[in-house]
Scaffold this motif. Sequence first.
Motif, PDB file in Angstrom:
ATOM      1  N   LEU A 524      78.163 -71.126  -5.426  1.00 13.10           N
ATOM      2  CA  LEU A 524      79.209 -71.952  -5.798  1.00 13.10           C
ATOM      3  C   LEU A 524      78.973 -72.633  -6.943  1.00 13.10           C
ATOM      4  CD1 LEU A 524      81.566 -73.457  -4.402  1.00 13.10           C
ATOM      5  CD2 LEU A 524      79.651 -75.250  -3.734  1.00 13.10           C
ATOM      6  N   ARG A 525      77.665 -72.716  -7.539  1.00  7.11           N
ATOM      7  CA  ARG A 525      77.457 -73.153  -8.865  1.00  7.11           C
ATOM      8  C   ARG A 525      77.959 -72.485 -10.058  1.00  7.11           C
ATOM      9  NH1 ARG A 525      71.252 -74.879 -10.061  1.00  7.11           N
ATOM     10  NH2 ARG A 525      71.817 -76.283  -8.453  1.00  7.11           N
ATOM     11  N   LEU A 526      77.804 -71.076  -9.853  1.00  7.30           N
ATOM     12  CA  LEU A 526      78.546 -70.253 -11.107  1.00  7.30           C
ATOM     13  C   LEU A 526      80.023 -70.485 -10.894  1.00  7.30           C
ATOM     14  CD1 LEU A 526      78.302 -68.357 -13.316  1.00  7.30           C
ATOM     15  CD2 LEU A 526      78.083 -66.541 -11.935  1.00  7.30           C
ATOM     16  N   MET A 527      80.599 -70.345  -9.865  1.00 11.13           N
ATOM     17  CA  MET A 527      81.976 -70.275  -9.611  1.00 11.13           C
ATOM     18  C   MET A 527      82.646 -71.520 -10.119  1.00 11.13           C
ATOM     19  SD  MET A 527      82.541 -67.203  -8.712  1.00 11.13           S
ATOM     20  CE  MET A 527      84.201 -67.334  -8.334  1.00 11.13           C
ATOM     21  N   THR A 528      81.974 -72.762  -9.873  1.00 13.94           N
ATOM     22  CA  THR A 528      82.511 -74.015  -9.980  1.00 13.94           C
ATOM     23  C   THR A 528      82.276 -74.709 -11.530  1.00 13.94           C
ATOM     24  OG1 THR A 528      81.091 -75.162  -8.660  1.00 13.94           O
ATOM     25  CG2 THR A 528      83.123 -74.349  -7.569  1.00 13.94           C
ATOM     26  N   VAL A 547      63.189 -63.339 -12.064  1.00 14.94           N
ATOM     27  CA  VAL A 547      64.147 -62.959 -13.027  1.00 14.94           C
ATOM     28  C   VAL A 547      63.886 -63.728 -14.291  1.00 14.94           C
ATOM     29  CG1 VAL A 547      66.588 -62.660 -13.398  1.00 14.94           C
ATOM     30  CG2 VAL A 547      65.796 -62.620 -11.207  1.00 14.94           C
ATOM     31  N   HIS A 548      63.798 -63.146 -15.346  1.00 14.66           N
ATOM     32  CA  HIS A 548      63.620 -63.740 -16.718  1.00 14.66           C
ATOM     33  C   HIS A 548      64.436 -63.086 -17.674  1.00 14.66           C
ATOM     34  CE1 HIS A 548      59.637 -65.557 -15.390  1.00 14.66           C
ATOM     35  NE2 HIS A 548      59.359 -64.356 -15.058  1.00 14.66           N
ATOM     36  N   GLY A 549      64.986 -64.013 -18.585  1.00  9.76           N
ATOM     37  CA  GLY A 549      66.037 -63.888 -19.678  1.00  9.76           C
ATOM     38  C   GLY A 549      67.294 -63.229 -19.306  1.00  9.76           C
ATOM     39  N   VAL A 550      67.656 -64.199 -18.137  1.00 10.27           N
ATOM     40  CA  VAL A 550      69.164 -63.545 -17.811  1.00 10.27           C
ATOM     41  C   VAL A 550      69.884 -64.914 -17.485  1.00 10.27           C
ATOM     42  CG1 VAL A 550      70.546 -62.549 -16.063  1.00 10.27           C
ATOM     43  CG2 VAL A 550      68.379 -61.417 -16.419  1.00 10.27           C
ATOM     44  N   SER A 551      70.982 -65.100 -17.826  1.00 15.13           N
ATOM     45  CA  SER A 551      71.864 -66.382 -17.745  1.00 15.13           C
ATOM     46  C   SER A 551      73.479 -65.790 -17.353  1.00 15.13           C
ATOM     47  CB  SER A 551      71.941 -67.017 -18.762  1.00 15.13           C
ATOM     48  OG  SER A 551      72.485 -66.754 -19.948  1.00 15.13           O
ATOM     49  N   PHE A 552      74.110 -66.474 -16.961  1.00 15.28           N
ATOM     50  CA  PHE A 552      75.605 -66.059 -16.604  1.00 15.28           C
ATOM     51  C   PHE A 552      76.284 -67.339 -16.945  1.00 15.28           C
ATOM     52  CE2 PHE A 552      73.063 -63.355 -13.783  1.00 15.28           C
ATOM     53  CZ  PHE A 552      73.625 -61.996 -13.942  1.00 15.28           C
ATOM     54  N   GLN A 553      77.864 -66.783 -17.437  1.00 14.77           N
ATOM     55  CA  GLN A 553      78.692 -67.741 -17.734  1.00 14.77           C
ATOM     56  C   GLN A 553      80.183 -67.243 -17.547  1.00 14.77           C
ATOM     57  OE1 GLN A 553      76.241 -67.931 -20.369  1.00 14.77           O
ATOM     58  NE2 GLN A 553      76.833 -65.997 -20.813  1.00 14.77           N
ATOM     59  N   HIS A 554      81.274 -68.027 -17.372  1.00 15.44           N
ATOM     60  CA  HIS A 554      82.425 -67.543 -17.501  1.00 15.44           C
ATOM     61  C   HIS A 554      83.377 -68.582 -17.823  1.00 15.44           C
ATOM     62  CE1 HIS A 554      84.137 -69.481 -13.876  1.00 15.44           C
ATOM     63  NE2 HIS A 554      82.896 -69.421 -13.138  1.00 15.44           N
ATOM     64  N   PRO A 555      84.648 -68.260 -18.592  1.00 10.76           N
ATOM     65  CA  PRO A 555      85.554 -69.314 -18.897  1.00 10.76           C
ATOM     66  C   PRO A 555      86.525 -69.875 -18.032  1.00 10.76           C
ATOM     67  CG  PRO A 555      86.315 -67.096 -19.614  1.00 10.76           C
ATOM     68  CD  PRO A 555      85.086 -66.839 -18.700  1.00 10.76           C
ATOM     69  N   TYR A 556      86.446 -69.421 -16.473  1.00 12.40           N
ATOM     70  CA  TYR A 556      87.729 -69.858 -15.753  1.00 12.40           C
ATOM     71  C   TYR A 556      87.248 -71.360 -14.957  1.00 12.40           C
ATOM     72  CZ  TYR A 556      88.348 -65.061 -16.901  1.00 12.40           C
ATOM     73  OH  TYR A 556      88.488 -63.857 -17.767  1.00 12.40           O
ATOM     74  N   ARG A 557      88.443 -71.991 -14.580  1.00 18.86           N
ATOM     75  CA  ARG A 557      88.344 -73.280 -14.054  1.00 18.86           C
ATOM     76  C   ARG A 557      88.408 -72.518 -12.600  1.00 18.86           C
ATOM     77  NH1 ARG A 557      90.000 -76.323 -18.478  1.00 18.86           N
ATOM     78  NH2 ARG A 557      92.407 -75.883 -18.049  1.00 18.86           N
ATOM     79  N   ILE A 558      87.692 -72.723 -11.845  1.00 17.46           N
ATOM     80  CA  ILE A 558      87.809 -72.015 -10.468  1.00 17.46           C
ATOM     81  C   ILE A 558      87.257 -73.350  -9.225  1.00 17.46           C
ATOM     82  CG2 ILE A 558      86.632 -70.589  -8.830  1.00 17.46           C
ATOM     83  CD1 ILE A 558      86.696 -68.430 -11.142  1.00 17.46           C
TER      84      ILE A 558
END
Length: 632
Positions: A524-528, A547-558
Amino acid sequence: MKELVLRHKVHRSFTIPLIRQLAYSTSLANSRSLLNTFRCSFTLYKFGRRLVHSVKAMESAPEPVIVNHVGDRVQLKFTYSEPQFNFKRVFNMDRSEQEQMSVLTARISSNIEKFLAKKASKVNKKNRSSGSPPVDAAVIQPAVSLLLDGKPAEPQLSCAEALVEQGARAALHIGRLRYRLSVNPPAVLSLSLPSSLMAGFPVHPGRLQLAFSEHAELCWQREDPAADGGWRVVGSSHSYMPSAEDIGHRLRLVCVPVNGERRGETVTVVSEQDVQAGPGPCPFDQRHAFTRTVTCQDSYRVVSYNILADLYADSDFTRTVLHPYCPPYALNIDYRKQLIVKELMGYNGDIVCLQEVDKKVYEGDLEPMFETAGLEGVFTPKGGQVTEGLVCFYRSSKLRLVDTERVVLGEMVSEDPLYADVEKACAQNDQLRDRLTKRTQTLQVNVLDVVPPPDADRPPRRLVVANTHLYFHPNADHIRALQIGICMRHLERLIERLRTEEPGREVALLFCGDFNSCPEFSVLRLMTTQRLEEDLQDFSSAPGEEVHGVSFQHPYRIASACGTPEYTNYVDKFRGCLDYIFYMTDFMDVQQVVPLPSHEEVTRHTALPSVVIPSDHLALVADLGWRPAPPN
């Protein structure tokens, strides 16, 4: 034959002098000899009568030889009988399409000879006990040949050439029997009825498989001693809803395969059990009050539901450990799928995303039922040898499938440079690599073009409908964080590519599934919030697998269309919100959320599944509509 017929005509003139001679005979030995001669003559007379009758029967037209050409095989089915032996048998043969006719006819002759010899052996055993003379099956062994337009076919012709390509000209002769050929007639390959039938719950044919057939004509019948033939017609559609009148009676289904004007052999199946009373009102009956009609053309009723695969429900461990509170009969798939079908069909969904769907349930139950409601489906199996997977149904009057894709999440890490940072993290930790890459979780992606209303004056639209079921283990928050990150990277790349290829087309995302992640965790954190940072606590949830050295992001309002209910999964030792319908808020609005069952309804039978709720999850149902296009 001529002598036997003659003996039949003159038997009175033959036997009367013989009896007189016996009466005046002075030699006991001569009397016994003459008596034996009489017995033999009378036996031959009876045999001759049977043989004459047999010849007459042979002259009548038999049923055709059924010839099916499937792949590289030619399958034959024919009935052969010998009345004098009380012998009748259906022969089924499966031969290579390249096999020569000389080999096939020899095989047919050999098969008939083998079974005639067995029958003759039984007849002779009976004859020995009665003092009758033995019979020899070899004397009536029929010759086998194939004729084309009345002339013997070339023996080197292949089965495909002689029986399939020239089947309309061909006739198979077995002795004096002449068989016409019926090539690739409509046929029912398999047909069954579920072992559990309940009043008020739709029943449909299970495992209905047709060959060379456009459709099948179905006739549902209820056992009724007062009706003609003991069965009363009660329905003729693909499914039948048993009523209170059916309780205590068996059902029969009569199926006729049809292809144009050709009709195949009728196949009939009778239910093993009588129709039983149903479990009473189910919680989804109340929910159906909100979904009685289909949404308008620019709206979509979206359903996401983990229906609990039979693969996991049908085991001693499930019955005794996971769900001991649920009666075993209510865990049986034949019982549960009646509830599942009725629940899903009552939602009148436009986009239905399902998880944990057994392939046999999809093909034999869900796909045929949804097809009658105007929805087409896509089944995507999980990785490995697992027989369950993800399903997306979509209403064909509103949406058209452009493309579908299966992404096995664990395999993508090493195959796609888009996940180089994840691959690097795994390279530094063997335990992490094994935990992530050996998982069978899959992302199903369906690209659907929107069918606009006839008078629509707006840009073309496209929906990317994603469906997944993430890793379930309680100590695997880090794996689920990686899996949702992999999903969103893949979907972002796809969406941006589609937008680049057609700049004037709106492209929106719907992402449904059982994410196995409660609201406070990474999914839910990544999606919103659009981000997962490197120091995310979930990345350190399993000691030794950090897990080291990994992050995620996206540009959408969800957002989550159904919010974050207290629970969507309720079992004996766990309850929590694991299921979501995510949508892009820039393109769509929530028009309705169908309320979940009350806590009282969920716990009335302790937990899920139960006799009235067929899964350990609850279905999420929401109506979504396109937002008005911004002014130019």
